[in-house]
Design an enzyme around this catalytic site. Structure first.
Site, PDB file in Angstrom:
ATOM      1  N   ASP A   1     -40.800 -28.888 -45.408  1.00  0.00           N
ATOM      2  CA  ASP A   1     -42.154 -28.935 -44.879  1.00  0.00           C
ATOM      3  C   ASP A   1     -42.892 -30.000 -45.685  1.00  0.00           C
ATOM      4  O   ASP A   1     -42.605 -30.190 -46.873  1.00  0.00           O
ATOM      5  CB  ASP A   1     -42.817 -27.564 -45.054  1.00  0.00           C
ATOM      6  CG  ASP A   1     -44.313 -27.621 -44.856  1.00  0.00           C
ATOM      7  OD1 ASP A   1     -44.743 -28.060 -43.785  1.00  0.00           O
ATOM      8  OD2 ASP A   1     -45.042 -27.245 -45.797  1.00  0.00           O
TER       9      ASP A   1
ATOM     10  N   ASP B   1     -43.895 -21.770 -41.787  1.00  0.00           N
ATOM     11  CA  ASP B   1     -42.527 -22.126 -42.188  1.00  0.00           C
ATOM     12  C   ASP B   1     -41.570 -20.930 -42.124  1.00  0.00           C
ATOM     13  O   ASP B   1     -40.353 -21.110 -42.235  1.00  0.00           O
ATOM     14  CB  ASP B   1     -42.518 -22.674 -43.617  1.00  0.00           C
ATOM     15  CG  ASP B   1     -43.336 -23.945 -43.748  1.00  0.00           C
ATOM     16  OD1 ASP B   1     -43.227 -24.798 -42.853  1.00  0.00           O
ATOM     17  OD2 ASP B   1     -44.084 -24.074 -44.741  1.00  0.00           O
TER      18      ASP B   1
END
Length: 637
Positions: free
Chosen positions: A338, A533
């Protein structure tokens, strides 16, 4: 309920500790009796009695453990599942039946001694992790309505309670500082040895150690939801979750034992006629075969090594929920990140600026204007510039224009480039350059003529570039996954040397990208810190959550990197590779020794005492080899 559970666990630990201490005492009694038997030369009856008693004292716990484990496993599996200790018991029994009580006693004494050393090694490898449990805070100084302090149990604290923390105290739970200034040792939760300075408004965590200052704090989390409590949960999971190799070995062990139990009597019968041995020689060689083929070293090949590796990583601030995830890390082929908060700092900083008029005067006006705003870009500007003259200005936030003010009869404005018309060529070129680099740009104007430009960007964290370089050296594919525009993602990704940048990704599509990485490259890792996430962390073979990330990310991840230090990822990968190498070294050593002993026995070059000695030494070699994983790696740069 939680306290009752802790009490039960404590009592269970005390009981196991008492049993272990008794077993050690009996072992040494048996050892002494065996040594005494060595000096008895003339009276064979007394010699055999001493050896028999030595076998009972030194080996009773092994015999009981072997029988209990065999019965338990057989019931659970619905079929006969013998424990490796059964083989040693049968070998000692067989030696006694043919009158070799001393050799039977030697077998049990050496095997029991090796068993205690294996338990010690396993306990030593767990030590760094389980010490966390002792650090769990138990008491707090509760500030009452009359401002007096009362010592209370941490479990009784409620969200909103006010606590006092004196110098040297352990911070009792997670919270926010209300007043005071101090430095706090947070190594228990993030592995960082340097204390962090804390003041009003800063977050503090339970189990950390306060320095020389004192402060008051407000409780923000229930004791079971604190960061430290979550770490303890991860620790408990890591001790119960073995690596895949360890699990395979444990599955193989009862099958192997059953095969040996079939081969040994077959060997005794065939050897009697094939080699023209006496029944005594055949039976004796069968007992040597039984001892040689016992997979003690094989059983110790993976578990001590895995626990040692997990302990090593825990000291470095990398917490794995289980050995299987660490073992898989050795074979990783793709790592996805990420962007915001994982690779980058998660907030913009000023990277570039230019002013066509007096720079410091412009900065003083800009700071005065941005002090009235409340957004990340304003914070970035205020953190990057220092004022010389403190100005007090009336500032208006006009929709579609930005911040506007008047100073010395001149109008000043800060806003997006598209809201300005009177822009010279130089400023336009700077704007194009910065925009192509993925930076956010604001103009600064005087009487609607642009005289300044400020570029901001969410920049990469320290050591990220070195971490990416390490992965590239290991031929591991790297991917950045971001919800930002492709251009913004590429600006950061290319700077860091990331192989693949995927921008404009919706949260629900992150896990799909991970699945694609797995299909294309094999074992895939994901690192993230936010709620968005979580699906990708679950989809990955190993999901890493950042320690300062959201609770949900930590809950679903397979490992946590405390202190958000991405340089720990290469360290963890290096430990995983070492673990893999050492486990297979152990397997090779254990099976090579078994093969050697069996061959030497068949050709008549091996007796029971020597076979026992070589066999148990191989187990100790395997354990010692595993404990090498407790030694910290060299820092990977």
């Amino acid at each position: 309920m939680e306290n009752e559970k802790q009490t039960v666990n404590h009592e269970k630990e005390e009981h196991n500790h008492e049993q272990g201490r008794s077993a050690i005492i009996f072992f040494f009694i048996g050892l002494v009796l065996f040594i005494v038997s060595l000096f008895v030369k003339d009276n064979i009856i007394i010699k055999n009695i001493l050896c028999l008693i030595a076998m009972i004292f030194s080996g009773y716990h092994i015999i009981i453990e072997g029988i209990e484990s065999t019965i338990s496993s057989s019931k659970t599996n619905g079929k006969f599942s013998p424990n490796v200790h059964i083989l040693m018991f049968l070998a000692a029994l067989g030696a006694s039946l043919i009158g070799d009580f001393q050799e039977g006693a030697l077998l049990i004494v050496i095997f029991a001694g090796a068993h205690f050393l294996e338990d010690y090694a396993e306990g030593r490898s767990k030590k760094e992790i389980t010490n966390l449990l002792k650090m769990n805070p138990t008491e707090a100084r509760l500030i009452q309505t009359d401002d007096s302090n009362k010592i209370v149990d941490v479990a009784t604290l409620q969200i909103g309670d006010h606590l006092q923390v004196l110098n040297g105290d352990q911070v009792p739970t997670d919270g926010i500082i209300l007043s005071g200034y101090t430095s706090i040792d947070e190594s228990s939760i993030n592995g960082e040895s340097i204390p962090k300075e804390k003041q009003k408004g800063d977050e503090v965590f339970g189990s950390t150690i306060n320095g020389t200052g004192s402060f008051t704090m407000e409780v923000t989390k229930d004791s079971k939801d604190t960061l430290f409590a979550k770490i303890i949960t991860l620790v408990n999971q890591s001790q119960s979750n073995l690596s895949k190799t360890a699990t395979k070995i444990q599955i193989l062990e009862p099958k192997y034992v059953k095969i040996v139990m079939v081969i040994v009597p077959t060997f005794i019968l065939l050897a009697r006629f094939a080699f023209d041995w006496t029944w005594y020689d055949s039976f004796y060689r069968g007992m040597v075969f039984l001892t040689a083929a016992s997979p003690c070293a094989l059983a110790a090949s993976a578990i001590p090594a895995t626990l040692s590796a997990i302990s090593n990583l825990a000291k470095q601030g990398i917490l794995f929920k289980g050995g299987s995830y660490l073992a898989n890390l050795a074979y990783v082929k793709s790592v996805s990140f990420d962007k915001t908060g994982t690779l980058t700092q998660g907030k913009p900083v000023v990277t570039d600026y230019h002013f066509s008029e007096d720079e410091q005067a412009s900065i003083d006006i800009i700071i005065a204007m941005e002090k009235t705003a409340n957004h990340p870009l304003a914070n970035a500007i205020l953190e990057s510039f220092s004022e010389k003259d403190i100005l007090s200005l009336d500032v208006t936030n006009e929709i579609g224009k930005g911040l506007v003010t008047t100073h010395n009869n001149e109008e000043y404005r800060i806003g997006k480039p598209e809201t300005f018309e009177n822009v010279n060529e130089e400023m336009s070129e700077w704007n194009s350059t910065y925009a192509n680099e993925g930076k956010t740009v604001v103009y600064y104007s005087k009487n609607e003529v642009v005289i300044g430009i400020i570029a901001m960007m969410d920049i990469a964290k320290d050591k990220v570039k070195e971490m990416i370089s390490y992965l590239k050296e290991k031929d591991i594919h790297t991917v950045m996954i971001t919800g930002d525009s492709q251009k913004t993602g590429e600006a950061i990704g290319k700077q860091l040397g990331i192989d693949e940048i995927i921008g404009n990704v919706l949260p629900e599509n992150k896990s799909k990208i991970i699945d694609e990485q797995k299909a294309k490259y094999g074992t895939a890792v994901m690192l993230g810190d936010g709620v968005n996430d979580a699906p990708a962390l679950v989809s990955a073979d190993i999901g890493f959550a950042m320690g300062d990330g959201t609770d949900i990310a930590m809950d679903v991840a397979d490992a946590v990197i405390m202190n958000n230090d991405l340089s720990k990822l290469p360290y963890a990968h290096n430990v995983a590779k070492r673990l893999d190498h050492i486990v297979w070294q152990n397997v090779f050593i254990s099976m090579a020794v078994v093969a050697y002993l069996v061959i030497m026995n068949i050709i008549g070059k091996m007796n029971l005492p020597l076979g026992v000695l070589i066999h148990e030494v191989s187990t100790l070699v395997v354990i010692a080899n595993s404990l090498r994983l407790l030694i910290p790696n060299k820092v990977i740069k």
